[in-house]
Design a protein around this motif. Structure first.
Motif, PDB file in Angstrom:
ATOM      1  N   GLY A 174       0.793  -1.222   0.000  1.00 36.29           N
ATOM      2  CA  GLY A 174       0.000   0.000   0.000  1.00 36.29           C
ATOM      3  C   GLY A 174       0.822   1.267   0.000  1.00 36.29           C
ATOM      4  N   THR A 175       2.150   1.157   0.101  1.00 36.07           N
ATOM      5  CA  THR A 175       3.011   2.333   0.089  1.00 36.07           C
ATOM      6  C   THR A 175       3.636   2.493  -1.301  1.00 36.07           C
ATOM      7  OG1 THR A 175       4.986   1.112   0.767  1.00 36.07           O
ATOM      8  CG2 THR A 175       3.573   1.988   2.514  1.00 36.07           C
ATOM      9  N   PRO A 176       4.031   3.722  -1.658  1.00 32.20           N
ATOM     10  CA  PRO A 176       4.733   3.915  -2.939  1.00 32.20           C
ATOM     11  C   PRO A 176       6.023   3.104  -3.025  1.00 32.20           C
ATOM     12  CG  PRO A 176       3.933   6.020  -2.118  1.00 32.20           C
ATOM     13  CD  PRO A 176       3.707   5.022  -1.012  1.00 32.20           C
ATOM     14  N   LEU A 177       6.728   2.941  -1.899  1.00 32.69           N
ATOM     15  CA  LEU A 177       7.950   2.142  -1.916  1.00 32.69           C
ATOM     16  C   LEU A 177       7.640   0.705  -2.313  1.00 32.69           C
ATOM     17  CD1 LEU A 177      10.964   1.762  -1.312  1.00 32.69           C
ATOM     18  CD2 LEU A 177      10.348   1.278   1.067  1.00 32.69           C
ATOM     19  N   PHE A 178       6.576   0.152  -1.756  1.00 31.33           N
ATOM     20  CA  PHE A 178       6.191  -1.219  -2.108  1.00 31.33           C
ATOM     21  C   PHE A 178       5.885  -1.327  -3.592  1.00 31.33           C
ATOM     22  CE2 PHE A 178       2.861  -4.326  -2.971  1.00 31.33           C
ATOM     23  CZ  PHE A 178       3.405  -5.482  -2.433  1.00 31.33           C
ATOM     24  N   ALA A 179       5.112  -0.397  -4.129  1.00 30.62           N
ATOM     25  CA  ALA A 179       4.749  -0.440  -5.548  1.00 30.62           C
ATOM     26  C   ALA A 179       5.993  -0.394  -6.429  1.00 30.62           C
ATOM     27  CB  ALA A 179       3.815   0.726  -5.875  1.00 30.62           C
ATOM     28  N   SER A 180       6.947   0.436  -6.038  1.00 33.94           N
ATOM     29  CA  SER A 180       8.190   0.537  -6.811  1.00 33.94           C
ATOM     30  C   SER A 180       8.993  -0.753  -6.740  1.00 33.94           C
ATOM     31  CB  SER A 180       9.014   1.718  -6.283  1.00 33.94           C
ATOM     32  OG  SER A 180      10.284   1.765  -6.893  1.00 33.94           O
ATOM     33  N   LEU A 181       9.141  -1.297  -5.532  1.00 32.79           N
ATOM     34  CA  LEU A 181       9.910  -2.530  -5.370  1.00 32.79           C
ATOM     35  C   LEU A 181       9.255  -3.694  -6.104  1.00 32.79           C
ATOM     36  CD1 LEU A 181      10.713  -2.216  -1.555  1.00 32.79           C
ATOM     37  CD2 LEU A 181      12.364  -2.028  -3.424  1.00 32.79           C
ATOM     38  N   LEU A 182       7.931  -3.766  -6.055  1.00 30.00           N
ATOM     39  CA  LEU A 182       7.210  -4.861  -6.719  1.00 30.00           C
ATOM     40  C   LEU A 182       7.361  -4.772  -8.227  1.00 30.00           C
ATOM     41  CD1 LEU A 182       5.372  -7.309  -6.150  1.00 30.00           C
ATOM     42  CD2 LEU A 182       3.404  -5.770  -6.444  1.00 30.00           C
ATOM     43  N   SER A 183       7.232  -3.565  -8.767  1.00 27.75           N
ATOM     44  CA  SER A 183       7.334  -3.394 -10.224  1.00 27.75           C
ATOM     45  C   SER A 183       8.736  -3.716 -10.727  1.00 27.75           C
ATOM     46  CB  SER A 183       6.947  -1.961 -10.621  1.00 27.75           C
ATOM     47  OG  SER A 183       7.896  -1.027 -10.148  1.00 27.75           O
ATOM     48  N   GLU A 184       9.739  -3.517  -9.869  1.00 29.12           N
ATOM     49  CA  GLU A 184      11.135  -3.781 -10.254  1.00 29.12           C
ATOM     50  C   GLU A 184      11.581  -5.180  -9.842  1.00 29.12           C
ATOM     51  OE1 GLU A 184      13.335  -0.601  -8.487  1.00 29.12           O
ATOM     52  OE2 GLU A 184      12.137   0.944  -9.484  1.00 29.12           O
ATOM     53  N   ASP A 185      10.640  -5.988  -9.325  1.00 31.96           N
ATOM     54  CA  ASP A 185      10.929  -7.365  -8.917  1.00 31.96           C
ATOM     55  C   ASP A 185      12.078  -7.424  -7.915  1.00 31.96           C
ATOM     56  OD1 ASP A 185      10.421 -10.096  -8.888  1.00 31.96           O
ATOM     57  OD2 ASP A 185      11.861 -10.517 -10.485  1.00 31.96           O
ATOM     58  N   ARG A 186      12.021  -6.541  -6.911  1.00 36.39           N
ATOM     59  CA  ARG A 186      13.100  -6.463  -5.916  1.00 36.39           C
ATOM     60  C   ARG A 186      12.662  -6.946  -4.535  1.00 36.39           C
ATOM     61  NH1 ARG A 186      14.546  -0.497  -6.133  1.00 36.39           N
ATOM     62  NH2 ARG A 186      15.738  -1.072  -4.277  1.00 36.39           N
ATOM     63  N   ILE A 187      11.461  -7.501  -4.429  1.00 42.80           N
ATOM     64  CA  ILE A 187      11.000  -8.072  -3.168  1.00 42.80           C
ATOM     65  C   ILE A 187      11.350  -9.557  -3.148  1.00 42.80           C
ATOM     66  CG2 ILE A 187       8.994  -8.545  -1.714  1.00 42.80           C
ATOM     67  CD1 ILE A 187       7.636  -6.111  -2.953  1.00 42.80           C
ATOM     68  N   LEU A 188      11.904 -10.030  -2.043  1.00 40.39           N
ATOM     69  CA  LEU A 188      12.172 -11.460  -1.887  1.00 40.39           C
ATOM     70  C   LEU A 188      10.842 -12.139  -1.564  1.00 40.39           C
ATOM     71  CD1 LEU A 188      15.504 -11.315   0.160  1.00 40.39           C
ATOM     72  CD2 LEU A 188      15.180 -11.317  -2.325  1.00 40.39           C
ATOM     73  N   LYS A 189      10.149 -12.573  -2.593  1.00 43.47           N
ATOM     74  CA  LYS A 189       8.737 -12.930  -2.485  1.00 43.47           C
ATOM     75  C   LYS A 189       8.471 -14.179  -1.653  1.00 43.47           C
ATOM     76  CE  LYS A 189       7.599 -10.714  -6.873  1.00 43.47           C
ATOM     77  NZ  LYS A 189       7.131 -10.921  -8.270  1.00 43.47           N
ATOM     78  N   THR A 190       9.454 -15.042  -1.473  1.00 48.57           N
ATOM     79  CA  THR A 190       9.205 -16.245  -0.687  1.00 48.57           C
ATOM     80  C   THR A 190       9.667 -16.103   0.768  1.00 48.57           C
ATOM     81  OG1 THR A 190      11.311 -17.165  -1.469  1.00 48.57           O
ATOM     82  CG2 THR A 190       9.311 -17.783  -2.677  1.00 48.57           C
ATOM     83  N   MET A 191      10.103 -14.918   1.156  1.00 50.27           N
ATOM     84  CA  MET A 191      10.496 -14.695   2.552  1.00 50.27           C
ATOM     85  C   MET A 191       9.239 -14.616   3.411  1.00 50.27           C
ATOM     86  SD  MET A 191      13.018 -14.191   4.720  1.00 50.27           S
ATOM     87  CE  MET A 191      14.469 -13.230   4.286  1.00 50.27           C
ATOM     88  N   PRO A 192       9.075 -15.473   4.416  1.00 50.78           N
ATOM     89  CA  PRO A 192       7.886 -15.403   5.273  1.00 50.78           C
ATOM     90  C   PRO A 192       7.782 -14.052   5.971  1.00 50.78           C
ATOM     91  CG  PRO A 192       9.044 -17.488   5.588  1.00 50.78           C
ATOM     92  CD  PRO A 192       9.937 -16.625   4.752  1.00 50.78           C
ATOM     93  N   PHE A 193       6.551 -13.621   6.234  1.00 50.58           N
ATOM     94  CA  PHE A 193       6.330 -12.350   6.919  1.00 50.58           C
ATOM     95  C   PHE A 193       6.985 -12.329   8.313  1.00 50.58           C
ATOM     96  CE2 PHE A 193       2.333 -12.006   4.217  1.00 50.58           C
ATOM     97  CZ  PHE A 193       2.851 -11.016   3.406  1.00 50.58           C
ATOM     98  N   THR A 194       7.248 -13.505   8.867  1.00 52.60           N
ATOM     99  CA  THR A 194       7.900 -13.609  10.169  1.00 52.60           C
ATOM    100  C   THR A 194       9.196 -12.810  10.222  1.00 52.60           C
ATOM    101  OG1 THR A 194       7.101 -15.889  10.126  1.00 52.60           O
ATOM    102  CG2 THR A 194       8.576 -15.298  11.929  1.00 52.60           C
TER     103      THR A 194
END
Length: 523
Positions: free
Chosen positions: A360-380
């Motif tokens: 929901g933040t602009p930082l998240f949108a930017s990171l997601l669009s650039e495929d820079r989130i470690l998507k399999t890292m648990p929220f823990t």
């Protein structure tokens, strides 16, 4: 109806130190919103069981299992535990409503486990939830955050339950209150970036201050405002209206643009004992909140040390926030400047952060669009000392080397001694000691992660985004942290995230529909 309200602040404590830390830290940072929901439900005539879980015992022991409905609030770090509790209660036939910061950030992912997911909440929305107005599988929200907070007197049962011991305050107790919602700034990493500043009722604030001064003199207040006293004169005048000998000590989060020299005396005289104005970054991108303009980082350090020294003349305990690894950061500069800041202003205790991809933040949108989130890292692991993104200008090893070096200074006994020399206030000394011990524990984890980055090729490949296979270290830690609840939300589920926002049902739309039906029925 029999209703449960459970706020998750942590996982079960794993050792003696965590029990001490959770008692004096987590236990005190309860949400005003969950307390408000409890008050609203009681006011509607329901049987309410309210509890906060700060790491002691088993969370399911805090409220009954034979409920009609349960509200669960969680931050992202405790999301897997919240999910597990949703599974547990749904198996008991209990309707589950998941809210809090995590639900607001990741509503579609939360929907995998809860009957309803709440973004913003007010009394009308709660009433409609209790009247079963929403079909299971809905993401719902009030049109805006609630604007009338129940008074401290109305929330007293909840405050005693969450912040006191046996119904009485102890030396570490704080009473939460709030005088405004939202923030006038739009920092791209903050969940309040699109939540405009809105002052709440001055009359109700005065009533809260008077109630505490009469009934709990000396017990500190903590304001949950994202940015305290934007309308400074108006808010401080209310605090000043309480006679000096009856004023409660209080702590706030504010910005340097508000903390002008002529206002510091008024803060001191109204008994402000804790102040957290955030630096956030040594680069110029976030300097609009500091009142220093677009200046070079070295000059910014000088100005910040000077500003905090001035604040120290008036306020006993000072903190700040600093974030490392933002997209405009590169090299060791921010880390080295922070070390200098620690040594030049040891009376300030900074909270050191790594950017997190909160939805929901602009930082998240930017990171997601650039495929820079470690998507399999648990929220823990969405908390320091773990890395959940690929940095713009840092390799994982370089970044972790800088963090190890920084925390070596931040957690040092020499720095703690300097803090003791500057801070005679008991609260400051106790808090600094606890936070230094916590920093030492994080320092050890940073060292461990750095060693694995250097020695384990698969671990390094994961943090470089070259593989999505979760390293064994995180798999073992997930099992250890979750304990028996890992059976309800297995690791295989916690490595899959739905980052979609989903469709939101606004409560206003439902209310309009109901009003229209009533109007038609009367014609």
């Amino acid at each position: 109806m029999k209703i449960g309200i459970l706020e998750l602040q942590s996982y079960p404590a794993r050792d003696a130190w965590e029990r001490i830390e959770y008692f004096f830290s987590n236990k005190q940072f309860v949400s005003v919103t969950t307390q408000s929901i409890s008050v609203w439900c009681r006011g509607m005539g329901h049987q309410v069981h309210y509890a906060t879980y700060s790491g002691f015992g088993d969370p399911i022991s805090k409220i009954p299992s034979d409920l009609d409905l349960v509200f669960i609030a969680a931050h992202t770090i405790t999301a897997p535990l919240a999910y597990a509790l949703c599974v547990y209660y749904r198996r008991q036939g209990v309707r589950t409503v998941l809210g809090g910061p995590h639900a607001k950030s990741y509503p579609q992912d939360s929907m995998r486990y809860a009957d309803l997911v709440v973004l913003e909440c007010d009394r009308d929305l709660v009433a409609d939830i209790l009247q079963d107005q929403f079909p299971p599988g809905s993401i719902i929200s009030s049109p805006e955050p609630y604007r009338q907070v129940p008074l401290i007197e109305e929330r007293l049962l909840e405050i005693k339950n969450s912040s006191f011991v046996a119904g009485r305050p102890h030396p570490g107790s704080f009473i939460p209150l709030i005088s405004s919602m939202g923030c006038p700034y739009t920092c791209n990493f903050c969940s309040d970036w699109d939540n405009p500043y809105h002052p709440l009722s001055n009359e109700r604030l005065l009533a809260d201050l008077e109630f505490v001064s009469r009934n709990y003199p000396g017990v500190p207040l903590v304001f949950h405002d994202p940015n305290f006293a934007v309308r400074f004169d108006e808010v401080i005048s209310i605090l000043e209206s309480i006679p000096p000998d009856r004023r409660s000590p209080y702590g706030v989060q504010s910005t340097f643009t508000i903390l002008k020299q002529d206002r510091l005396e008024r803060l001191r005289d109204t008994r402000c004992i804790f102040l957290l104005p955030s630096i956030e970054s040594w680069t110029s991108e976030y300097s609009n909140k500091l009142g220093v303009g677009k200046i070079e980082a070295d000059e910014k350090l000088i100005r910040m040390v000077d500003k905090f020294r001035t604040l120290k003349e008036y306020i006993p305990y000072l903190g700040t926030n600093l974030i490392f690894g933002l997209d405009h950061d590169s090299g060791p500069t921010s880390f080295e400047l922070t070390k200098q800041f620690l040594l030049q202003a040891p009376f300030v205790y900074p909270t050191l952060h790594i950017p997190l991809p909160f939805g929901g933040t602009p930082l998240f949108a930017s990171l997601l669009s650039e495929d820079r989130i470690l998507k399999t890292m648990p929220f823990t692991f969405y908390h320091i000392p773990y890395m959940t993104i690929r940095f713009n200008h840092y390799d994982p090893i370089e970044f972790m080397e800088n963090m190890v070096s920084l925390f070596g200074v931040a957690s040092s006994s020499a720095l703690l001694r300097q803090r003791f020399n500057h801070d005679k206030h008991l609260l400051a000394r106790g808090t600094n000691t606890m936070r230094t011990i916590t920093a030492k524990r994080r320092y050890k984890i940073f060292q461990l992660v750095l060693a694995m980055l250097k020695e384990d090729a698969q671990f390094l490949a994961f943090h470089r985004g070259e593989t999505e296979e979760l390293p064994d270290y995180y798999a073992r830690e997930y099992q250890r942290i979750m304990g028996k609840y890992a059976e309800l939300v297995p690791l295989s589920e916690s490595t899959r995230h739905d980052f979609d926002r989903g469709e939101v049902i606004l409560n206003r739309e439902i209310l309009l529909d109901v009003s229209l039906e009533e109007e038609i029925a009367t014609q």
